[in-house]
Design an enzyme around this catalytic site. Structure first.
Site, PDB file in Angstrom:
ATOM      1  N   TRP A 102      42.184  55.294   1.879  1.00 53.04           N
ATOM      2  CA  TRP A 102      43.071  56.223   2.815  1.00 53.04           C
ATOM      3  C   TRP A 102      43.589  57.214   1.794  1.00 53.04           C
ATOM      4  O   TRP A 102      43.558  58.550   2.505  1.00 53.04           O
ATOM      5  CB  TRP A 102      44.285  55.440   3.709  1.00 53.04           C
ATOM      6  N   ASP A 171      51.879  58.350   3.985  1.00 50.41           N
ATOM      7  CA  ASP A 171      51.095  57.914   4.986  1.00 50.41           C
ATOM      8  C   ASP A 171      51.764  56.461   5.143  1.00 50.41           C
ATOM      9  O   ASP A 171      51.063  55.556   4.632  1.00 50.41           O
ATOM     10  CB  ASP A 171      49.609  58.103   4.683  1.00 50.41           C
ATOM     11  N   LYS A 195      48.814  50.099  14.055  1.00 47.95           N
ATOM     12  CA  LYS A 195      48.967  49.056  13.186  1.00 47.95           C
ATOM     13  C   LYS A 195      50.352  48.404  13.462  1.00 47.95           C
ATOM     14  O   LYS A 195      50.541  47.430  13.601  1.00 47.95           O
ATOM     15  CB  LYS A 195      49.108  49.391  11.810  1.00 47.95           C
TER      16      LYS A 195
HETATM   17  C1  LIG Z   1      44.584  53.240   9.750  1.00 50.95           C
HETATM   18  C2  LIG Z   1      44.980  54.095   8.670  1.00 50.95           C
HETATM   19  C3  LIG Z   1      44.703  55.409   8.950  1.00 50.95           C
HETATM   20  C4  LIG Z   1      43.844  56.065   9.963  1.00 50.95           C
HETATM   21  O1  LIG Z   1      44.697  55.866  11.109  1.00 50.95           O
HETATM   22  P1  LIG Z   1      43.932  56.886  12.258  1.00 50.95           P
HETATM   23  O2  LIG Z   1      44.912  56.762  13.216  1.00 50.95           O
HETATM   24  O3  LIG Z   1      42.404  55.995  12.658  1.00 50.95           O
HETATM   25  O4  LIG Z   1      43.444  58.148  11.718  1.00 50.95           O
HETATM   26  C5  LIG Z   1      44.994  56.280   7.889  1.00 50.95           C
HETATM   27  N1  LIG Z   1      45.845  55.855   6.756  1.00 50.95           N
HETATM   28  C6  LIG Z   1      46.415  54.591   6.814  1.00 50.95           C
HETATM   29  C7  LIG Z   1      47.166  54.031   5.649  1.00 50.95           C
HETATM   30  C8  LIG Z   1      45.764  53.684   7.601  1.00 50.95           C
HETATM   31  O5  LIG Z   1      46.240  52.474   7.644  1.00 50.95           O
END
Ligand SMILES: *Cc1c(COP(=O)(O)O)cnc(C)c1O
Length: 359
Positions: A102, A171, A195
């Site tokens: 990521w 993030d 999540k």
């Molecule tokens: C799942 C995830 C993403 C991507 O998320 P989307 O909503 O599908 O763009 C980005 N960063 C992390 C840490 C993630 O777990």
């Protein structure tokens, strides 16, 4: 019958939330229609939207000089939005810590708009740890400093918040609401909902007000935080159902005791699984002890010819979605807030039994 779901995302939702949504689906609070079928500008939806924001603010103790936005495009949309919104000032470069897939995607996207300095990376050991605070140095000048507190695929979590001069950008897609965080140390926090918040289709942005003034000329309207902030996240039609459901999750979290309670539970759940992995001869964790994630627990079998059997038997036992990410293989159990302690107990006891049977 509902089974135990360890999916990495979209992930398990709290059962009481799903039941409430089901109850309200055809007739929402006596209005004779569902929440999906009213205007996002109506008084009744405005109440849903405002309550969700307030509950999130309460849960994370968001200071008043931060704006909370509900946006589309997921966390990936923010990989682009961050440089667009922050490279419009004097500095068009930013520091990034590279900890896995990521972080890597965030770096690649930001590199299209400015200079990215990778100040630390754990690539040397296949991203199995988070670089220590004394292993990197911030650049002299940088528009912001980006890191990924929890790498969802690698199962690597920072056990500290970086101390930096530049606005700290994080993030938090797979870790938000799983522990108290000092929001005032961050310039901007973002998270896809699917999540630890709600269903996919919505993402949360928490941004310090002064950072709304640094957008690059030509920024796409839908990525512009300032426009979103001024429009109450309703410059265009928001994903109303996802917003409503996220709001129900916030209410559920408050009733459970908030993020401190979630933190204690996450320690308990993850320790139960890691303790088993460390004792097992068949199963093991590929992640350095100090960087092990409380939310995503990857693990491997000593003999990968047993992988397929493990997956099919675990599914038969009512333990869903234990396959690791397609890019890394192995297994992964995600232990988000909505995954109960009983799920982890069931998983560990299944794994112990599996190990005895194949020995
Ligand atoms: C799942 C995830 C993403 C991507 O998320 P989307 O909503 O599908 O763009 C980005 N960063 C992390 C840490 C993630 O777990």
């Amino acid at each position: 019958m509902r089974k135990f779901n360890f999916c990495a995302g979209p992930a398990a939702l709290p059962e009481p939330v799903l039941l409430q949504a089901q109850q309200e689906l055809l007739d929402w609070g006596g209005r004779g229609c569902s929440v999906m079928e009213v205007s996002h500008r109506s008084a009744e939806f405005t109440e849903v939207a405002e309550r969700a924001e307030q509950d999130l603010r309460d849960l994370l103790m968001v200071p008043d000089n931060y704006r909370v936005l509900f946006v589309q495009g997921g966390a990936t949309g923010q990989f682009s939005a961050i440089p667009w919104n922050l490279f419009g000032g004097e500095v068009q470069s930013a520091d990034y810590i590279h900890t896995g897939q990521w972080a890597g995607k965030a770096i690649k996207e930001a590199s299209r708009y400015g200079k990215v300095n990778i100040v630390a990376s754990s690539e040397d050991r296949n991203f199995c740890y988070a670089p220590a605070a004394n292993a990197w140095q911030e650049s002299e000048k940088s528009a912001y400093f980006h890191y990924t507190p929890n790498e969802t695929i690698g199962g690597v979590e920072f056990n500290y918040v970086p101390e930096v001069k530049a606005p700290l950008v994080a993030d938090m897609s797979s870790t938000i609401l799983s522990q108290p965080i000092p929001v005032e140390k961050f310039g901007m926090i973002y998270a896809g909902a699917q999540k630890n918040i709600g269903p996919s289709g919505i993402a949360v942005v928490i941004v310090r007000e002064d950072l709304l003034e640094r957008a690059m000329a030509g920024i796409p309207r839908s990525l512009n935080w300032k426009i979103a902030a001024e429009a109450g996240s309703m410059d265009n039609t928001p994903p109303t159902f996802a917003w409503y459901l996220s709001g129900l999750v916030f209410q559920w979290l408050k009733a459970q005791g908030g993020v401190e309670a979630m933190y204690q539970l996450s320690l308990q759940k993850s320790a139960m699984l890691y303790d088993f992995l460390d004792r097992s001869d068949l199963f093991s964790s590929p992640v350095d002890t100090a960087s092990r994630s409380r939310m995503n627990v990857p693990f491997v079998l000593a003999d990968d010819r047993l992988d397929a059997r493990f997956l099919s038997e675990s599914e038969e036992a009512g333990l869903l979605n234990l396959q690791g990410h397609r890019s890394v293989g192995g297994m992964r159990a995600s232990l988000y807030n909505a995954v109960p302690v009983e799920a982890v107990e069931a998983l560990v006891s299944f794994m112990a039994d599996f190990e005895r049977r194949v020995a």
